[in-house]
Design a protein around this motif. Sequence first.
Motif, PDB file in Angstrom:
ATOM      1  N   UNK A  21       0.892  -1.150  -0.066  1.00 17.92           N
ATOM      2  CA  UNK A  21      -0.025  -0.042  -0.013  1.00 17.92           C
ATOM      3  C   UNK A  21       1.003   1.269  -0.201  1.00 17.92           C
ATOM      4  N   UNK A  22       1.010   1.984  -0.959  1.00 22.76           N
ATOM      5  CA  UNK A  22       1.515   3.250  -1.032  1.00 22.76           C
ATOM      6  C   UNK A  22       1.428   4.336  -0.004  1.00 22.76           C
ATOM      7  N   UNK A  23       2.545   4.848   0.618  1.00 17.57           N
ATOM      8  CA  UNK A  23       2.297   6.028   1.369  1.00 17.57           C
ATOM      9  C   UNK A  23       1.644   7.210   0.853  1.00 17.57           C
ATOM     10  N   UNK A  24       0.387   7.881   1.495  1.00 14.89           N
ATOM     11  CA  UNK A  24      -0.243   8.707   0.867  1.00 14.89           C
ATOM     12  C   UNK A  24       0.894   9.968   0.623  1.00 14.89           C
ATOM     13  N   UNK A  25       0.497  10.842  -0.356  1.00 17.01           N
ATOM     14  CA  UNK A  25       1.325  12.072  -0.250  1.00 17.01           C
ATOM     15  C   UNK A  25       0.761  12.967   0.949  1.00 17.01           C
ATOM     16  N   UNK A  26       1.869  13.742   1.155  1.00 15.91           N
ATOM     17  CA  UNK A  26       1.384  14.657   2.375  1.00 15.91           C
ATOM     18  C   UNK A  26       0.381  15.716   2.195  1.00 15.91           C
ATOM     19  N   UNK A  27       0.235  15.969   0.770  1.00 15.37           N
ATOM     20  CA  UNK A  27      -1.124  16.787   0.522  1.00 15.37           C
ATOM     21  C   UNK A  27      -2.260  15.986  -0.110  1.00 15.37           C
ATOM     22  N   UNK A  28      -2.521  14.712   0.403  1.00 12.82           N
ATOM     23  CA  UNK A  28      -3.458  13.942  -0.003  1.00 12.82           C
ATOM     24  C   UNK A  28      -4.848  14.495   0.372  1.00 12.82           C
ATOM     25  N   UNK A  87      -9.332  13.696   0.496  1.00 11.41           N
ATOM     26  CA  UNK A  87     -10.096  12.689   0.476  1.00 11.41           C
ATOM     27  C   UNK A  87     -10.615  12.221  -0.771  1.00 11.41           C
ATOM     28  N   UNK A  88     -10.943  13.170  -1.734  1.00  7.31           N
ATOM     29  CA  UNK A  88     -11.569  12.720  -3.176  1.00  7.31           C
ATOM     30  C   UNK A  88     -10.351  12.042  -3.945  1.00  7.31           C
ATOM     31  N   UNK A  89      -9.057  12.168  -3.677  1.00  2.34           N
ATOM     32  CA  UNK A  89      -7.823  11.481  -4.571  1.00  2.34           C
ATOM     33  C   UNK A  89      -7.743   9.979  -3.965  1.00  2.34           C
ATOM     34  N   UNK A  90      -8.025   9.937  -2.560  1.00  2.00           N
ATOM     35  CA  UNK A  90      -7.578   8.580  -2.167  1.00  2.00           C
ATOM     36  C   UNK A  90      -8.729   7.931  -1.286  1.00  2.00           C
ATOM     37  N   UNK A  91      -9.835   7.792  -1.761  1.00  2.00           N
ATOM     38  CA  UNK A  91     -10.994   7.273  -1.012  1.00  2.00           C
ATOM     39  C   UNK A  91     -10.644   6.150  -0.202  1.00  2.00           C
ATOM     40  N   UNK A  92      -9.818   5.123  -0.823  1.00  2.00           N
ATOM     41  CA  UNK A  92      -9.631   3.883  -0.143  1.00  2.00           C
ATOM     42  C   UNK A  92      -8.690   4.270   1.321  1.00  2.00           C
ATOM     43  N   UNK A  93      -8.300   5.425   1.382  1.00  2.00           N
ATOM     44  CA  UNK A  93      -7.488   5.618   2.658  1.00  2.00           C
ATOM     45  C   UNK A  93      -8.468   6.338   3.694  1.00  2.00           C
TER      46      UNK A  93
END
Length: 190
Positions: free
Chosen positions: A164-171, A173-179
């Motif tokens: 599972x990739x590390x989320x970008x610091x500026x992630x 919610x809309x970009x990474x719903x799985x997280x």
Amino acid sequence: MFDGFDGFDVFDDRNGEATMEEPPYGSVIVGVDGSAAALAALRWSAAKAEQLRTRVVAVHAWLPTASLRAPYATAVGLPTPEEERRRAAATLEETVARLLDLYPEARISALLDQGPPAPVLLRHARHALLLTLGRGSREDVTLPALGAVARECVRHATCPVVTVPEPPADAKEAELPWLFENTTLGLERA
């Protein structure tokens, strides 16, 4: 301690005797090192475990640094193995607490084991449904996409390995719903 959190099990087979049972058959094993990538892997695994109707076992491997020093090196001011074990337990507890802050319904237990990370994870994932690992960002394209522990686990695991990739610091919610969502990746239950 926390709702849904079973507490810590300590696995110590240095003397040939395990002080706990192996993780239950069919668990989702997650390697935890305190990083943002490990938290993302733990979060993804909690959602996947809910979908699979199983539990998550967060595993943190640690090694006393004294075994890595030359015998003639001074030990003055260095932590004792017991202090290092307590620090490792705190890392594991903090990561699990962060998951439970985000996902209070997670069924999770934590396992602290002394040994090199890849062999520890492979041993505990022997009867697992999945082994999940966090994957840090690799901006240097000359480096391998996976770290040494993940490469060894992918090569030798007896179960599927998910990174599972590390989320970008500026992630967002809309970009990474799985997280961010409490859903299991948008998949419907059977």
